[in-house]
Design a protein around this motif. Structure first.
Motif, PDB file in Angstrom:
ATOM      1  N   LYS A   1      -7.931  14.124 -53.580  1.00 47.76           N
ATOM      2  CA  LYS A   1      -7.460  14.668 -52.308  1.00 47.76           C
ATOM      3  C   LYS A   1      -7.728  16.166 -52.210  1.00 47.76           C
ATOM      4  CE  LYS A   1      -3.610  11.401 -51.792  1.00 47.76           C
ATOM      5  NZ  LYS A   1      -2.131  11.300 -51.705  1.00 47.76           N
TER       6      LYS A   1
ATOM      7  N   GLU B   1      -2.899   4.819 -53.603  1.00 48.81           N
ATOM      8  CA  GLU B   1      -2.837   6.262 -53.415  1.00 48.81           C
ATOM      9  C   GLU B   1      -1.806   6.830 -54.379  1.00 48.81           C
ATOM     10  OE1 GLU B   1      -2.130   9.410 -49.715  1.00 48.81           O
ATOM     11  OE2 GLU B   1      -1.432   7.337 -49.514  1.00 48.81           O
ATOM     12  N   ASP B   2      -2.112   7.959 -55.014  1.00 47.40           N
ATOM     13  CA  ASP B   2      -1.101   8.688 -55.756  1.00 47.40           C
ATOM     14  C   ASP B   2      -1.128  10.138 -55.304  1.00 47.40           C
ATOM     15  OD1 ASP B   2      -3.211   9.928 -57.142  1.00 47.40           O
ATOM     16  OD2 ASP B   2      -2.943   8.720 -58.951  1.00 47.40           O
ATOM     17  N   ALA B   3      -0.414  11.002 -55.995  1.00 47.89           N
ATOM     18  CA  ALA B   3      -0.306  12.388 -55.537  1.00 47.89           C
ATOM     19  C   ALA B   3      -1.655  13.090 -55.476  1.00 47.89           C
ATOM     20  CB  ALA B   3       0.637  13.160 -56.454  1.00 47.89           C
ATOM     21  N   ASP B   4      -2.581  12.669 -56.316  1.00 48.54           N
ATOM     22  CA  ASP B   4      -3.851  13.390 -56.444  1.00 48.54           C
ATOM     23  C   ASP B   4      -5.063  12.643 -55.909  1.00 48.54           C
ATOM     24  OD1 ASP B   4      -2.600  15.544 -57.854  1.00 48.54           O
ATOM     25  OD2 ASP B   4      -2.557  14.283 -59.636  1.00 48.54           O
TER      26      ASP B   4
ATOM     27  N   THR C   1       5.552   1.367 -52.672  1.00 51.85           N
ATOM     28  CA  THR C   1       5.592   2.610 -53.445  1.00 51.85           C
ATOM     29  C   THR C   1       6.416   2.390 -54.713  1.00 51.85           C
ATOM     30  OG1 THR C   1       5.380   3.961 -51.462  1.00 51.85           O
ATOM     31  CG2 THR C   1       6.254   5.043 -53.434  1.00 51.85           C
TER      32      THR C   1
ATOM     33  N   GLY D   1       5.371   6.942 -58.328  1.00 49.36           N
ATOM     34  CA  GLY D   1       4.740   7.926 -57.456  1.00 49.36           C
ATOM     35  C   GLY D   1       3.540   7.390 -56.712  1.00 49.36           C
TER      36      GLY D   1
END
Length: 359
Positions: free
Chosen positions: A349, A281-284, A116, A217
């Motif tokens: 997501k 993977e990110d927040a969205d 991360t 992030g």
């Protein structure tokens, strides 16, 4: 902006410096490489990384002389590595300066190593975009005949600290201005066996994947191939467009802090299915990848990886997943210049948030 020499300033967690004894040049770690550090899952590690631009043989292997016309500071670790006898064969090994590996306690083949990105901080206020030796998306057309074997475009960090500036003509006063998004082009785990891979082509081990979404992030998941995972980083960028068409992007030395976690095999399969290669993977977004020397095949591999991910994560019928991807998902070219080409998808997501957390 402040220049970050080795060890300067605030450092989070454990620290890995790009000193001559702590890097590989042109090759990536393998299972027989001893870790320079072993950490527990969840640990933070800060890496000072070093760009290869200005230290390569076709640029004189003398960064102080190479950067002298631009009147900019040159990192001491760049000078030391260029002057060293670090094993590397020009034209055979890759150009990248890569950290020696860090082991994560408990990581075993079959697990995923999760990297991360927490912070990325420029170490210098400039970078270089180069095109060399008939490489890039237009080999045979660039570099131009008058440029010789290599053309290096010098780019500055703008006064606001968040944009880069590239002159419209070499040495000119007018500039194109573009956003900076510092990230690591190389994040990988050691391959099985005792042969160090070339630093240029990416693979199931990750390596030179050049995905510009890997900013703070974001997390990259890599299938572990050797005990401890043996993670490494390198190839720092301040900015890169999808495709990286000229061969390199805005290459520039970077301080990067990451968190290292282990996802046990059963949990990994439940969350993502059986992964054959890198997944981000990110927040969205969920960001599956596809790799191959043929860009068409890389695209097909990415689509298959995306379908498998949707099956595993949401129980989606593969026919419906294929239809959904066509209707709603962007597929981007990561890079076309690293022998093995890359494609990554951006699955939102939010499109599945109403279904609840995947079981």
């Amino acid at each position: 902006m402040r220049v970050l020499e080795v060890g300067d300033g605030e450092i989070r967690g454990e620290y890995v410096a790009p000193t001559v004894d702590q890097v590989l040049w042109g090759r990536l770690p393998c299972a027989t490489d001893a870790p320079i550090l072993t950490v527990e899952p969840g640990s933070e590690v800060t890496f000072d990384t070093l760009s290869h631009e200005g230290i390569l043989e076709d640029q004189g292997r003398d960064p102080e002389r190479f950067f002298a016309p631009y009147e900019v500071p040159v990192l001491r670790d760049a000078v030391a590595l260029a002057a060293s006898e670090t094993p590397r064969t020009f034209g055979v090994d890759g150009p990248h300066v890569v950290s020696r590996p860090v082991a994560v306690h408990g990581a075993r083949p079959g697990d995923l190593l999760a990297v991360t990105i927490l912070e990325t901080t420029p170490r210098v206020p400039y970078g270089v975009v180069s095109n060399r030796h008939g490489r890039g998306a237009l080999p045979g057309e660039y570099p131009l005949a008058d440029d010789g074997a290599v053309f290096s475009a010098f780019a500055r960090v703008a006064a606001d600290g968040v944009h880069g500036e590239l002159p419209l003509v070499p040495g000119g006063e007018q500039h194109a201005r573009f956003p900076l998004r510092p990230f690591l082009g190389i994040i990988g785990v050691a391959v099985a066996g005792d042969q160090r891979p070339h630093s240029v082509p990416p693979g199931a081990h990750g390596g030179n994947i050049d995905i510009n979404l890997l900013v703070p992030g974001a997390t990259l998941y890599l299938p572990v191939q050797a005990e401890g995972g043996l993670v490494y980083v390198g190839d720092p960028h301040f900015a890169q467009g999808d495709g990286e068409v000229a061969l390199t992007a805005m290459e520039a030395s970077l301080r990067a802090t990451v968190r290292l976690d282990v996802v046990a095999h059963e949990d990994a399969v439940r969350r993502f299915g059986e992964l054959a290669g890198p997944l981000a993977e990110d927040a969205d977004h969920l960001i599956p990848t596809g790799l191959d020397e043929d860009l068409d095949v890389a695209m097909s591999n990415c689509v298959r990886a995306a379908i498998a991910l949707l099956q595993a994560r949401h129980g989606m019928d593969p026919r419906m997943a294929y239809a959904y991807l066509s209707a709603a998902t962007d597929f981007d070219i990561s890079q076309v210049v690293d022998v093995v080409k890359g494609v990554h998808a951006r699955i939102r997501k939010a499109d599945f948030a109403h279904l609840g957390t995947p079981s």
